[in-house]
Design an enzyme around this catalytic site. Structure first.
Site, PDB file in Angstrom:
ATOM      1  N   LYS A  43       5.677 -12.511  -8.092  1.00  0.00           N
ATOM      2  CA  LYS A  43       5.697 -12.909  -6.744  1.00  0.00           C
ATOM      3  C   LYS A  43       5.619 -11.580  -5.935  1.00  0.00           C
ATOM      4  CE  LYS A  43      10.869 -12.406  -7.096  1.00  0.00           C
ATOM      5  NZ  LYS A  43      12.044 -13.150  -7.216  1.00  0.00           N
ATOM      6  N   TYR A 301       9.718  15.575  13.030  1.00  0.00           N
ATOM      7  CA  TYR A 301      10.439  15.004  14.338  1.00  0.00           C
ATOM      8  C   TYR A 301      11.709  15.374  14.483  1.00  0.00           C
ATOM      9  CZ  TYR A 301       6.786  11.682  15.463  1.00  0.00           C
ATOM     10  OH  TYR A 301       5.553  11.322  15.915  1.00  0.00           O
ATOM     11  N   MET A 354       5.704   8.090  10.374  1.00  0.00           N
ATOM     12  CA  MET A 354       5.032   6.868   9.691  1.00  0.00           C
ATOM     13  C   MET A 354       3.856   7.060   9.124  1.00  0.00           C
ATOM     14  SD  MET A 354       3.291   4.190  12.672  1.00  0.00           S
ATOM     15  CE  MET A 354       4.779   4.041  13.585  1.00  0.00           C
TER      16      MET A 354
END
Ligand SMILES: *Cc1c(COP(=O)(O)O)cnc(C)c1O
Length: 414
Positions: A43, A301, A354
Site C-alpha cells: 500500500k 530562510y 522546499m
C-alpha cells in the site's frame, strides 16, 4: 499511485534493491513459520518504494497475496504484475473497503476487498448479479473490529447481520475473516491478548452461522517480529479449520519498530526478524553547487544558522517538497540531520527549504559538484536510517518512507 514523469533528469532518485526486498520477504515468511502465509503489503506506493517496481519482485519471490489500501492501488498493482504464468499471479487484498463506482473495477480486476459495512456488500452483490455471475464467485474478507474502533464490524448482532448476506445463492463468498491489532510493537501489551480473545469469539460466531472461511488473518511487522503471528494467528486459524495468514509491510522494506516489553520476562519465543532486515531504499542526490562562507554569514530562510567559522557548504537539490523533512533543519543552537558525502556525515546547515538543502562539507575537502550524496541508506561504512530521520523530525519511520514524493524517481536495482 505515483504519476511517473516521462523523463527524470533532476539528480535525485531512490534506488530500490530487488535482492534485499526478496531477502526481507523470505526472512519474514520464515519468521511467521510454515503454517502462516505471509501477505506482502504494498500500500501507499509500497511505503514510498514504488508499488509498480516492488509488486513484481515480491510475486517472483513467492508472495501469493499482496495488500493495498484502495481499489485504485489494486488496479495499478494488477497492471504492474502484467501477465504471469498460472499459479504465480498473487491475489490482491484491498484493505480499506470500496467506495461506490469502484465495484466494477473490483470484479474486472479480480481484486479481493476487505468488507465490513453493509454497503460494501450491496455494491458488490448488485454488480455481480447484473453481470450474471455465479453463486459464491466474488471472494471478500470480512474485518472484525476487536478493539481498534477504526475499520471492521464488531462481534455480536452487527456481525450476524453481515453474515446473513452470505446466502447459498449469493454471488458473494466469505473467503476470509481478519482483524487488525493496535499495539503489536509492545510484545506483551494486554491489548494484544484482549483483541485475540475478541477475534476468537468472532470466529466462533462465524462458524456458528455455518460459514467456513478459507483464511483467517491478523498481525503486521511487529507481531511477526514478536512471534505472535507464528503462535496466536496460526492457533486462531486452526481453531476453525482455516489457513493462517499475516500481513507485513514495514519490514519488507527493511525497517521495524523496536520491540518493547512491559514485563522484562516478556514472551520467550521472540522471532526477532528485525535483526536480519536490510533497508531496501537508498535515496540519492548530487551536489549541484559549492561555496565558501565566512564567520557570521547566515544560511537559509530566517537566518537560523550563523557560521561560527569559515565553512565550505554544498547545495543539494532536495527539500520538503521531495519529502526531505523540514524537521531535519538545524540552527546555530540546535544540530539537525545529516547526509552522506564520500562515506562521511555532512550535517544539514540551516532550514531545509522546499526544493533545496545546504550541508556542511568543511571536513570533506574533496567534495565536488556532481558527487553522489546519500540522503537515506548507506555509503561505504556509514548509514543514515529513515528511523533516524523520523526521530529528528518527530514522526514515525512509516511517515518518512511514504512521504517521499513523486518528484523522486524510483529505480529498481539488483
Ligand atoms: C498497513 C497494514 C499492515 C502492515 O503493517 P506494518 O506495520 O507495516 O507491517 C497490516 N495490516 C493492515 C490491515 C494494514 O493496514
Amino acid at each position: 499511485m505515483r504519476s511517473v514523469p516521462q523523463h527524470h533528469t533532476r539528480p535525485i532518485w531512490a534506488e530500490i534493491s530487488a535482492s534485499r526486498l526478496r531477502d526481507n520477504f523470505r526472512a519474514l515468511q520464515a519468521a511467521a513459520g510454515p503454517q502462516v502465509e505471509m501477505l506482502a503489503v504494498v500500500k501507499a506506493d509500497a511505503y514510498g518504494h514504488g508499488a509498480v517496481e516492488c509488486a513484481p519482485v515480491l510475486a517472483a519471490a513467492g508472495a501469493r497475496w499482496l495488500g493495498v489500501t484502495s481499489v485504485e492501488e489494486g488496479v495499478a498493482v494488477r497492471s504492474a504484475l502484467g501477465i504471469l504464468p498460472q499459479g504465480l499471479m498473487p491475489r490482491v487484498l484491498v484493505m480499506c473497503g470500496l467506495w461506490p463506482t469502484e465495484e466494477s473495477a473490483v470484479l474486472d480486476r479480480g481484486l479481493t476487498p476487505v468488507v465490513w459495512e453493509p454497503y460494501h456488500l450491496d455494491l458488490l452483490e448488485a454488480e455481480a448479479r447484473r453481470r450474471g455471475m455465479p453463486a459464491r464467485s466474488v471472494a471478500v474478507h470480512a474485518e472484525i473490529d476487536t478493539g481498534m474502533a477504526r475499520q471492521g464490524v464488531p462481534p455480536g448482532p452487527l456481525l450476524d447481520r453481515l453474515q446473513a448476506r452470505f446466502t447459498p445463492d449469493s454471488p458473494l463468498l466469505l473467503e476470509g475473516v481478519m482483524t487488525h491489532l493496535a499495539s503489536t510493537e509492545v510484545a506483551d501489551d494486554p491489548q494484544n491478548h484482549q483483541q485475540t480473545i475478541a477475534f476468537a469469539k468472532a470466529l466462533v460466531q462465524v462458524a456458528a452461522a455455518g460459514l467456513h472461511p478459507a483464511w483467517v488473518h491478523a498481525g503486521n511487522t511487529s507481531s511477526t517480529d514478536s512471534g505472535y503471528a507464528a503462535r496466536e494467528v496460526s492457533a486462531l486459524a486452526e481453531s476453525v479449520g482455516a489457513r493462517a495468514m499475516t500481513r507485513a509491510g514495514l519490514a519488507l522494506y527493511g525497517y521495524a519498530l523496536p520491540l518493547a516489553f512491559l514485563h522484562l520476562d516478556g514472551p520467550a519465543a521472540v522471532a526477532n526478524v528485525a535483526a536480519s532486515l536490510q533497508p531496501v531504499m537508498t535515496w540519492k542526490t548530487r551536489i549541484i553547487s559549492l561555496r565558501e562562507i565566512g564567520v557570521g554569514d547566515t544560511v537559509g530562510y530566517s537566518a537560523t544558522f550563523v557560521a561560527p567559522a569559515h565553512m565550505r557548504v554544498a547545495l543539494l537539490p532536495v527539500g520538503y517538497a521531495d519529502g526531505f523533512r523540514r524537521g531535519l533543519s538545524s540552527s546555530t543552537a540546535q544540530p539537525g540531520g545529516s547526509v552522506l558525502v564520500h562515506g562521511m556525515r555532512a550535517p544539514i546547515v540551516g532550514r531545509v527549504s522546499m526544493d533545496l538543502t545546504v550541508v556542511d562539507v568543511s571536513a570533506i575537502p574533496h567534495a565536488a559538484i556532481g558527487d553522489e550524496v546519500v540522503l537515506i541508506g548507506e555509503q561505504r561504512a556509514e548509514f543514515v536510517g529513515a528511523d533516524e530521520q523520523a526521530a529528528l523530525a518527530g514522526t514515525s519511520v512509516y511517515e518518512i518512507l511514504c512521504g517521499i514524493s513523486d518528484r523522486v524517481a524510483r529505480t529498481l536495482v539488483e
